[in-house]
Design a protein around this motif. Structure first.
Motif, PDB file in Angstrom:
ATOM      1  N   ASN A  43     -16.680  25.460  42.902  1.00  0.00           N
ATOM      2  CA  ASN A  43     -15.665  26.401  42.316  1.00  0.00           C
ATOM      3  C   ASN A  43     -15.614  27.836  42.350  1.00  0.00           C
ATOM      4  O   ASN A  43     -16.644  28.257  42.578  1.00  0.00           O
ATOM      5  CB  ASN A  43     -15.308  26.154  40.586  1.00  0.00           C
ATOM      6  N   ARG A  44     -14.503  28.295  42.740  1.00  0.00           N
ATOM      7  CA  ARG A  44     -14.512  29.818  43.123  1.00  0.00           C
ATOM      8  C   ARG A  44     -14.521  30.434  41.497  1.00  0.00           C
ATOM      9  O   ARG A  44     -14.160  29.706  40.516  1.00  0.00           O
ATOM     10  CB  ARG A  44     -13.027  30.260  43.917  1.00  0.00           C
ATOM     11  N   PRO A  45     -14.410  31.670  41.559  1.00  0.00           N
ATOM     12  CA  PRO A  45     -14.691  32.553  40.213  1.00  0.00           C
ATOM     13  C   PRO A  45     -13.530  32.349  39.307  1.00  0.00           C
ATOM     14  O   PRO A  45     -13.630  32.130  38.057  1.00  0.00           O
ATOM     15  CB  PRO A  45     -14.677  33.998  40.676  1.00  0.00           C
ATOM     16  N   ASP A  46     -12.193  32.028  39.921  1.00  0.00           N
ATOM     17  CA  ASP A  46     -11.053  31.753  39.120  1.00  0.00           C
ATOM     18  C   ASP A  46     -10.881  30.251  38.633  1.00  0.00           C
ATOM     19  O   ASP A  46      -9.978  29.868  37.960  1.00  0.00           O
ATOM     20  CB  ASP A  46      -9.782  31.994  39.820  1.00  0.00           C
ATOM     21  N   GLY A  47     -11.837  29.349  38.808  1.00  0.00           N
ATOM     22  CA  GLY A  47     -11.987  28.040  38.518  1.00  0.00           C
ATOM     23  C   GLY A  47     -11.275  27.178  39.636  1.00  0.00           C
ATOM     24  O   GLY A  47     -11.365  25.735  39.437  1.00  0.00           O
ATOM     25  N   SER A  48     -10.764  27.495  40.671  1.00  0.00           N
ATOM     26  CA  SER A  48     -10.050  26.808  41.450  1.00  0.00           C
ATOM     27  C   SER A  48     -11.200  25.986  42.534  1.00  0.00           C
ATOM     28  O   SER A  48     -12.313  26.527  42.567  1.00  0.00           O
ATOM     29  CB  SER A  48      -8.928  27.439  42.368  1.00  0.00           C
ATOM     30  N   LEU A  49     -10.884  25.029  43.345  1.00  0.00           N
ATOM     31  CA  LEU A  49     -11.433  24.766  44.367  1.00  0.00           C
ATOM     32  C   LEU A  49     -11.023  25.246  45.611  1.00  0.00           C
ATOM     33  O   LEU A  49      -9.782  25.154  45.922  1.00  0.00           O
ATOM     34  CB  LEU A  49     -11.552  23.183  44.396  1.00  0.00           C
ATOM     35  N   PRO A  50     -11.861  25.495  46.689  1.00  0.00           N
ATOM     36  CA  PRO A  50     -11.452  25.918  48.157  1.00  0.00           C
ATOM     37  C   PRO A  50     -11.103  24.797  48.649  1.00  0.00           C
ATOM     38  O   PRO A  50     -11.376  23.775  48.504  1.00  0.00           O
ATOM     39  CB  PRO A  50     -12.838  26.537  48.729  1.00  0.00           C
ATOM     40  N   ALA A  51     -10.072  25.057  49.701  1.00  0.00           N
ATOM     41  CA  ALA A  51      -9.127  23.945  50.232  1.00  0.00           C
ATOM     42  C   ALA A  51     -10.034  23.085  51.041  1.00  0.00           C
ATOM     43  O   ALA A  51     -10.053  22.145  51.126  1.00  0.00           O
ATOM     44  CB  ALA A  51      -7.995  24.521  50.928  1.00  0.00           C
ATOM     45  N   TRP A  52     -11.198  23.803  51.793  1.00  0.00           N
ATOM     46  CA  TRP A  52     -12.049  23.017  52.641  1.00  0.00           C
ATOM     47  C   TRP A  52     -12.940  21.834  51.945  1.00  0.00           C
ATOM     48  O   TRP A  52     -13.300  20.857  52.457  1.00  0.00           O
ATOM     49  CB  TRP A  52     -13.082  23.852  53.295  1.00  0.00           C
ATOM     50  N   ILE A  53     -12.785  21.771  50.509  1.00  0.00           N
ATOM     51  CA  ILE A  53     -13.767  20.653  49.699  1.00  0.00           C
ATOM     52  C   ILE A  53     -12.645  19.686  49.851  1.00  0.00           C
ATOM     53  O   ILE A  53     -13.303  18.635  49.369  1.00  0.00           O
ATOM     54  CB  ILE A  53     -13.886  21.456  48.539  1.00  0.00           C
ATOM     55  N   GLY A  54     -11.508  19.514  50.205  1.00  0.00           N
ATOM     56  CA  GLY A  54     -10.740  18.259  50.379  1.00  0.00           C
ATOM     57  C   GLY A  54     -11.310  17.292  51.391  1.00  0.00           C
ATOM     58  O   GLY A  54     -11.132  16.385  51.102  1.00  0.00           O
ATOM     59  N   LEU A  83     -19.289  11.806  59.163  1.00  0.00           N
ATOM     60  CA  LEU A  83     -19.784  12.193  60.580  1.00  0.00           C
ATOM     61  C   LEU A  83     -18.779  13.374  60.979  1.00  0.00           C
ATOM     62  O   LEU A  83     -19.117  14.516  61.709  1.00  0.00           O
ATOM     63  CB  LEU A  83     -19.521  11.329  61.661  1.00  0.00           C
ATOM     64  N   GLY A  84     -17.544  13.642  60.491  1.00  0.00           N
ATOM     65  CA  GLY A  84     -16.794  14.771  60.701  1.00  0.00           C
ATOM     66  C   GLY A  84     -15.336  14.337  60.583  1.00  0.00           C
ATOM     67  O   GLY A  84     -14.926  13.197  60.195  1.00  0.00           O
ATOM     68  N   THR A  85     -14.394  15.300  61.133  1.00  0.00           N
ATOM     69  CA  THR A  85     -13.046  14.847  61.182  1.00  0.00           C
ATOM     70  C   THR A  85     -12.359  15.477  62.449  1.00  0.00           C
ATOM     71  O   THR A  85     -12.837  16.582  62.990  1.00  0.00           O
ATOM     72  CB  THR A  85     -12.186  15.644  60.023  1.00  0.00           C
ATOM     73  N   ARG A  86     -11.289  14.836  63.044  1.00  0.00           N
ATOM     74  CA  ARG A  86     -10.683  15.339  64.066  1.00  0.00           C
ATOM     75  C   ARG A  86      -9.545  16.195  63.760  1.00  0.00           C
ATOM     76  O   ARG A  86      -8.903  16.980  64.686  1.00  0.00           O
ATOM     77  CB  ARG A  86     -10.227  14.052  65.265  1.00  0.00           C
ATOM     78  N   LYS A  87      -9.263  16.141  62.647  1.00  0.00           N
ATOM     79  CA  LYS A  87      -7.861  16.699  62.114  1.00  0.00           C
ATOM     80  C   LYS A  87      -8.151  16.958  60.518  1.00  0.00           C
ATOM     81  O   LYS A  87      -8.354  16.072  59.943  1.00  0.00           O
ATOM     82  CB  LYS A  87      -6.689  15.953  62.410  1.00  0.00           C
ATOM     83  N   TYR A  88      -7.719  18.152  60.161  1.00  0.00           N
ATOM     84  CA  TYR A  88      -7.740  18.536  58.933  1.00  0.00           C
ATOM     85  C   TYR A  88      -6.366  19.450  58.811  1.00  0.00           C
ATOM     86  O   TYR A  88      -6.665  20.616  59.097  1.00  0.00           O
ATOM     87  CB  TYR A  88      -9.105  19.218  58.324  1.00  0.00           C
ATOM     88  N   GLU A  89      -5.390  18.959  57.893  1.00  0.00           N
ATOM     89  CA  GLU A  89      -4.326  19.811  57.792  1.00  0.00           C
ATOM     90  C   GLU A  89      -4.122  19.885  56.202  1.00  0.00           C
ATOM     91  O   GLU A  89      -3.861  19.132  55.263  1.00  0.00           O
ATOM     92  CB  GLU A  89      -3.099  19.186  58.441  1.00  0.00           C
ATOM     93  N   CYS A  90      -4.028  21.261  55.942  1.00  0.00           N
ATOM     94  CA  CYS A  90      -3.853  21.559  54.409  1.00  0.00           C
ATOM     95  C   CYS A  90      -2.822  22.968  54.276  1.00  0.00           C
ATOM     96  O   CYS A  90      -3.051  23.990  55.059  1.00  0.00           O
ATOM     97  CB  CYS A  90      -5.354  22.039  53.787  1.00  0.00           C
ATOM     98  N   ASN A  91      -1.851  22.605  53.492  1.00  0.00           N
ATOM     99  CA  ASN A  91      -0.836  23.545  53.130  1.00  0.00           C
ATOM    100  C   ASN A  91      -1.222  24.633  52.180  1.00  0.00           C
ATOM    101  O   ASN A  91      -0.357  25.521  51.913  1.00  0.00           O
ATOM    102  CB  ASN A  91       0.533  22.891  52.891  1.00  0.00           C
ATOM    103  N   VAL A  92      -2.336  24.643  51.563  1.00  0.00           N
ATOM    104  CA  VAL A  92      -2.665  25.533  50.759  1.00  0.00           C
ATOM    105  C   VAL A  92      -4.326  26.166  50.848  1.00  0.00           C
ATOM    106  O   VAL A  92      -4.863  25.463  51.731  1.00  0.00           O
ATOM    107  CB  VAL A  92      -2.772  25.205  48.933  1.00  0.00           C
ATOM    108  N   GLU A  93      -4.638  27.320  50.141  1.00  0.00           N
ATOM    109  CA  GLU A  93      -5.776  27.917  50.519  1.00  0.00           C
ATOM    110  C   GLU A  93      -6.927  27.497  49.470  1.00  0.00           C
ATOM    111  O   GLU A  93      -8.096  27.498  49.517  1.00  0.00           O
ATOM    112  CB  GLU A  93      -5.904  29.568  50.455  1.00  0.00           C
ATOM    113  N   HIS A  94      -6.406  26.902  48.256  1.00  0.00           N
ATOM    114  CA  HIS A  94      -7.198  26.341  47.228  1.00  0.00           C
ATOM    115  C   HIS A  94      -6.562  25.304  46.222  1.00  0.00           C
ATOM    116  O   HIS A  94      -5.292  25.228  46.392  1.00  0.00           O
ATOM    117  CB  HIS A  94      -7.747  27.485  46.358  1.00  0.00           C
TER     118      HIS A  94
END
Length: 152
Positions: A43-54, A83-94
């Protein structure tokens, strides 16, 4: 809703399990959910999760899918690898604290060696995420890990 505890389906240390529950699964898909809590390891200081954790949330859902399949067969839950991802699309930062997130994963490919591909979505309030995950679940993970130690 599935009554099996997540800790029995996902081979992670308890504090590293980020998904809360398996809602449904079948031979090719799984649906999981979680509520973003402010006190997790990422978690970030504001309690949210960074989008990359998706990506991790999706990977844990895939692990839960494999765990559910193993339980149905009466087999122990096995260790698997993202192993990884070929594609990660996310419309938010957290992902905001308190958000209810739902993850859907659909197996699109799996071969006899344990290699697989899952199409995953994560959704919540004004949140849309997509990724295609490449995973590997060796037939006997303990032997696979021991073999790697010998070859190092």
């Amino acid at each position: 809703m599935i009554d099996w505890p997540i800790a029995e389906l996902v081979p992670h240390a308890t504090d590293m399990i980020l998904i809360d529950q398996v809602l449904a699964f079948d031979d090719e898909t799984i649906q999981t959910r979680l509520t973003v809590r402010p006190d997790g390891p990422f978690n970030r200081p504001d309690g949210s999760l960074p989008a990359w954790i998706g990506i991790e949330l999706m990977a844990q859902s895939v692990a839960a899918f494999a765990g559910c399949q193993a339980r149905l067969r009466g087999e122990p839950v096995q260790l698997g690898f993202l192993l990884g991802t070929r594609k990660y699309e996310c419309n938010v930062e957290h992902f905001p604290h308190g958000s209810e997130l739902t993850i859907h994963a659909r197996r699109s490919l799996q071969d006899d060696s344990g290699m697989g591909v899952f199409e995953c979505t994560l959704s919540g309030p004004d949140i849309e995420v997509f990724a295609r995950l490449n995973v590997y679940c060796p037939p006997n993970a303990a032997d696979y890990l021991a073999e790697g130690a010998v070859n190092d």
